[in-house]
Design an enzyme around this catalytic site. Structure first.
Site, PDB file in Angstrom:
ATOM      1  N   GLY A   1       0.838  -1.196   0.000  1.00 44.29           N
ATOM      2  CA  GLY A   1       0.000   0.000   0.000  1.00 44.29           C
ATOM      3  C   GLY A   1       0.868   1.238   0.000  1.00 44.29           C
TER       4      GLY A   1
ATOM      5  N   GLY B   1       2.173   5.699   4.424  1.00 45.29           N
ATOM      6  CA  GLY B   1       1.181   6.315   5.292  1.00 45.29           C
ATOM      7  C   GLY B   1      -0.144   5.591   5.357  1.00 45.29           C
TER       8      GLY B   1
ATOM      9  N   GLY C   1      -0.650   2.643   6.587  1.00 40.60           N
ATOM     10  CA  GLY C   1      -0.759   1.862   7.823  1.00 40.60           C
ATOM     11  C   GLY C   1      -0.162   0.471   7.732  1.00 40.60           C
ATOM     12  N   LYS C   2       0.604   0.201   6.682  1.00 37.27           N
ATOM     13  CA  LYS C   2       1.187  -1.140   6.491  1.00 37.27           C
ATOM     14  C   LYS C   2       1.986  -1.607   7.702  1.00 37.27           C
ATOM     15  CE  LYS C   2       3.623  -0.014   2.970  1.00 37.27           C
ATOM     16  NZ  LYS C   2       3.250   1.414   3.061  1.00 37.27           N
TER      17      LYS C   2
ATOM     18  N   SER D   1       6.022  -1.820  -2.267  1.00 37.87           N
ATOM     19  CA  SER D   1       6.036  -2.737  -3.431  1.00 37.87           C
ATOM     20  C   SER D   1       5.036  -2.287  -4.491  1.00 37.87           C
ATOM     21  CB  SER D   1       5.794  -4.189  -3.005  1.00 37.87           C
ATOM     22  OG  SER D   1       4.694  -4.342  -2.151  1.00 37.87           O
TER      23      SER D   1
END
Length: 199
Positions: A34, A37, A39-40, A108
């Site tokens: 994702g 920022g 939230g990963k 990614s």
């Protein structure tokens, strides 16, 4: 540096299945992807903490942390991003072979890179977790002030600004991190792992 051609694969005495049996749970890669920022890392670490609390062998591979060591020689060009993800995929596969659940938190951005990593694993071992969060919300959060710098031109090739992010077409798990809490996100991931009899 030339590649060595005088190498032969050596089969280990103890197998992945042996380690899973001893651990009492399955092993897999939870691949969190994702925007910056979204939230990963927060969710990946929260999942890992809960797995650890339950006595499950786990480990977190985080994008920034890996770039302090294993991948400190890589920049952020498209080629370097691809090599970054390739290396992480190979490391994650080692963790899965060791019988652990590894959570990876990497932007990614390119679908082909994630697909190449998926191809390293047996069916069901690669679980793509798309942390879907609107760019506007990621910029509002901007925990590392990276979007501010990117908008000023101080950071080049920044995903979501002047470099693309290719969303997963069919992730195993989709989390709208702007709509649910971290705790709800963790339960969604653990629910999937239970459903697949991994834990």
């Amino acid at each position: 540096m030339s590649k060595s051609s005088n190498i032969t694969w050596h089969n280990a005495t103890i197998t992945k299945e042996d380690r899973r049996a001893q651990n009492g749970h399955g092993s897999c890669t939870l691949w969190f992807t994702g925007l910056s920022g979204s939230g990963k890392s927060t969710i990946a670490n929260a999942v890992s903490n809960e797995l650890f609390r339950q006595g499950i062998n786990e480990y977190v591979l985080d994008g920034d942390n890996i770039r302090h060591g294993l991948n400190k020689d890589l920049g952020f060009s498209e080629e370097d991003r691809t090599e970054n993800i390739r290396r992480i995929g190979e490391v994650a596969k080692l963790f899965v072979d060791s019988g652990q659940i590894v959570t990876t938190a990497f932007i990614s951005p390119f679908r082909s890179d994630r697909d190449n990593v998926r191809a390293l694993f047996a069916e069901g071992e690669f679980i793509e977790v798309f942390i879907d969060c609107p760019l506007e919300e990621c910029e509002r959060r901007d925990p590392k002030q990276l979007y501010v710098k990117a908008r000023k031109g101080e950071i080049k090739d920044f995903t979501g600004i002047d470099s693309p992010y290719e969303s997963p077409g069919n992730p195993e798990i989709l989390i709208r991190s702007d709509l649910v809490t971290v705790e709800e996100s963790v339960e969604q991931v653990l629910g999937y792992l239970r459903e697949k009899n991994i834990i």
